[in-house]
Write an enzyme that holds these catalytic residues in place. Sequence first.
Site, short mmCIF file in Angstrom:
data_model
loop_
_atom_site.label_atom_id
_atom_site.label_comp_id
_atom_site.label_asym_id
_atom_site.label_seq_id
_atom_site.Cartn_x
_atom_site.Cartn_y
_atom_site.Cartn_z
N HIS A 160 -22.38 -11.75 -45.03
CA HIS A 160 -21.57 -12.65 -45.54
C HIS A 160 -22.64 -12.79 -46.65
O HIS A 160 -22.28 -12.06 -48.38
CB HIS A 160 -22.26 -13.88 -44.44
CG HIS A 160 -20.78 -14.65 -43.92
ND1 HIS A 160 -19.24 -14.57 -44.70
CD2 HIS A 160 -20.89 -15.09 -42.93
CE1 HIS A 160 -18.42 -14.72 -43.32
NE2 HIS A 160 -19.41 -15.19 -42.05
N HIS A 187 -24.56 -11.11 -38.29
CA HIS A 187 -23.42 -11.57 -39.09
C HIS A 187 -23.71 -11.99 -40.16
O HIS A 187 -22.91 -12.00 -41.39
CB HIS A 187 -22.92 -13.05 -38.01
CG HIS A 187 -22.20 -13.98 -38.02
ND1 HIS A 187 -20.14 -12.88 -37.87
CD2 HIS A 187 -21.74 -14.38 -39.34
CE1 HIS A 187 -19.95 -13.95 -38.31
NE2 HIS A 187 -20.27 -14.90 -38.83
N GLU A 188 -25.02 -13.22 -40.82
CA GLU A 188 -24.91 -13.79 -41.81
C GLU A 188 -25.83 -12.93 -42.44
O GLU A 188 -25.07 -13.32 -43.93
CB GLU A 188 -26.17 -15.14 -41.88
CG GLU A 188 -25.45 -16.18 -40.37
CD GLU A 188 -24.55 -16.59 -40.86
OE1 GLU A 188 -23.91 -16.79 -42.27
OE2 GLU A 188 -23.53 -17.62 -40.23
N GLU A 195 -15.78 -13.47 -43.92
CA GLU A 195 -15.31 -12.58 -42.08
C GLU A 195 -15.39 -11.09 -42.12
O GLU A 195 -16.52 -11.00 -41.21
CB GLU A 195 -14.42 -13.80 -41.30
CG GLU A 195 -14.74 -13.59 -40.33
CD GLU A 195 -16.41 -14.54 -39.86
OE1 GLU A 195 -16.30 -15.43 -41.02
OE2 GLU A 195 -17.21 -14.43 -38.44
#
Lengths: 491, 491
Positions: B260, B256-257, B286
């Site tokens: 980003h 997820h990170e 997101e």
Amino acid sequence: MNAYDNLMEHARQTQALAQIAGRLGWDQETTMPRGAAPQRAEEMAALVAVLHARRTDTQLADWLETVADQPLDDVARAQVRLIRRSYTRASKVPAKLASTLARVTSAAQGIWADARASDDFAAFRPTLENIIALKREEGQALAAGGDVYDAMLNDYEPGTTGADLEAMFGALRPELAALRAAVRDAQAPVALSGMFDETLQMKLARKLAKTFGYDMAHGRVDKAVHPFSSGSGLDVRITTRTNPKDPFNCFYSTIHEVGHAAYEQNINRAYLLTPLGQGVSMGVHESQSRIYENQIGRSRPFTSWLYTQMRDVFGDFGIEDAETFYGVVNRVNDGYIRTEADELQYNLHVLMRFDLERALMSGDLQVGDLEAAWNDRFLADFGFAVDKPSNGVLQDVHWAVGLIGYFPTYSLGNVYAGCLNEALRANVPDLDTQLANGNTTEAMAWLRENLQTHGGLFEPRDVIARASGQVPNEAPLLAYLKAKFSDIYKL
Amino acid sequence: MNAYDNLMEHARQTQALAQIAGRLGWDQETTMPRGAAPQRAEEMAALVAVLHARRTDTQLADWLETVADQPLDDVARAQVRLIRRSYTRASKVPAKLASTLARVTSAAQGIWADARASDDFAAFRPTLENIIALKREEGQALAAGGDVYDAMLNDYEPGTTGADLEAMFGALRPELAALRAAVRDAQAPVALSGMFDETLQMKLARKLAKTFGYDMAHGRVDKAVHPFSSGSGLDVRITTRTNPKDPFNCFYSTIHEVGHAAYEQNINRAYLLTPLGQGVSMGVHESQSRIYENQIGRSRPFTSWLYTQMRDVFGDFGIEDAETFYGVVNRVNDGYIRTEADELQYNLHVLMRFDLERALMSGDLQVGDLEAAWNDRFLADFGFAVDKPSNGVLQDVHWAVGLIGYFPTYSLGNVYAGCLNEALRANVPDLDTQLANGNTTEAMAWLRENLQTHGGLFEPRDVIARASGQVPNEAPLLAYLKAKFSDIYKL
């Protein structure tokens, strides 16, 4: 708000921003991804521009004028003195010169590193000529008719002049050279050999840091290429390094940096993020790192404790007893490099840089003649010739980054440490017994209460004089070195 | 220099200083000594003050006026648009209100944390009432007569209104609730059990980060309490966390990170340290983290590869084959906490926060009635009751720090990810075969070239529309979720 409150609020924010710059420097040497360098340069430049604008903010002049007529207590007067000094200094240098110097010295680091890597002083010479010319211009702006070198020195050691240092260092040099020659003719202690696990070195280094009173709740120990201490107040971080063949490098770099860091941590918390809230000068800073490292850390009783610690961690490492170990730790080796020099020879390195940079500033020495002057002086003081520029004139980064007047503070710190050591031993008569048990508590408390807590409250020479009970002079350092090395080398 | 160059130089320095603030935030969560917190608060406040002064610098107004009449290319026009938006926004909020909000929300974090720890909403209620009142005042200043909630939203998702979201989320909610109910009635996949070494988790997490194209030369992976990504351009760092019982938390937080971080790393380098040089909105950000984590990372082919990786690292961990593992990874569990929710239930959490905060802003809901409203809505959507405030209204920090209008961007990001996923699969027909081999190269390249590289060049909805070929809408996300969970749960 009145003028004093305005000054202090302004100074507090400036200090806070300056701490951020320090944190970025730490990050760069420890955790920053390598590809981030170009962006970091812009970030740092933006922050430096903000700091410069604050330091030359003309509001300061108004507040300083107002406050000059007002009754202030000792602490407030000291705060104002430091704010005034910073403002005066920053506004004396034309903005264009300041930014040119920043740009040139920033680029010079890479040029110097390449020249050193290829052992080619000629490749660095034009850059250094440019830097010396710019620094002379800056010095003239700062000196306003006075001595240019003294003006540079004032950035690092306010209240000390080139003439003071010349007298002090002039007395040191022949004595150190004679002691060094005698040691060279004597039987040397054995040298350390073998390999020492680097993870275990770091573990013991952290234990040593705590032993010397380093507060881990307000700091941390990391590895970096160069050991350093960074930050003031509640966030003072140190770095050290490891080499499997040389655990002393790790341990004594750590103790040295803890000396710097503990000074910053131990300043009166009432001065946090104010001009008084930092070590008062480079020389006084170095006096702390050196007394931790040498007069305490390399003493016979402390090394006897360190010997048992190393045996616990590394097992039998080939040194038969604590007395032999004391000789091993203090062994005097031939070498070209200042940062690797022992206690006895270190100051000879510094003294030559002081004479050379002072001559460069006065114009008595040209950059074109610097390499030859360096090599001549090295041969005279050390008895053997420099083999290549990376072992000689190109070994230190200082001049490349525009640090002129900085070198002598290293030896001045040693001189201060000599004075403090005499007073410390007079005030803590039981010190040797304590150190033999790895107990530095009383020594640390004495340094904290008599010196470190004051931060910038007193001028550098004054704080040393108050703590040591004598006007700073080289005699205690010389007496200490003669006694120590005569003993170890049975002179 | 002309007005445009002046604007860009000013913006560049502001961006550089903003990056420093980000770096301090990272440091605070990863490396800062715990005792440094009070000093760091002052350092951060000083930097925020500098940033605020720059963002409201009236020179900007002059340059913006001049440049308005000048012909500019697309990129320059976009830069000016973002500078104008930032200046207008910053100058609309009275300085006193901005500093009050900063002070109140800073103190509120501690009050919220204490209230959560003691499960006592009443202890937080007066603080939240104050924050809501201040945010409404801020919203009114920003809205200048328009919709207050839309004005808040504009900080995080320019170009999207509360009405847009209401329509989108209104269509999502019943469908998600129905799908959730069906899943709850069906046979669940087995759950993971056993312990997973945390050092090995971090090793595999780093491998996953590289697998998803994270550039380690311009970033680093550390552990922190909360996973996050920090920074833009050449220095984009991520954190993750480990739990011996739940390696998926570590792996999917990392992926997820990385979504980003890769977005920030992949923006056109020509935009470095300019307004265009950052992800364009929270929702688009997101969308990247979610498509990496879910549509790619939790897909059947990718989990089949992850299964072999986990077997290599941890040995037999009690899951018999890749197909079973796919079910394990995507298992839908009952739970109170948004940040622990699965793909299917996550948006139900967000949708309720959107409705509640919008009602708080409009005045339809009072803070005194918030806890009851939360609990009623939770019961309605999830079918079981909140047991305590820390599992309910006190679970998220967002409102305590003044983030109103932020929550809905999480679901908007999922909606965007649904649109992007359709286009990605159409453009990379061989994707499943690639993912089954742990090969994300073509998928990452498609996202980079069609979306990430643009940074702030296009408005959020426009960049999603350009990349996905459709006006952002919830249908693709719904179709994807229905197909996926109907398959896994054999509905």
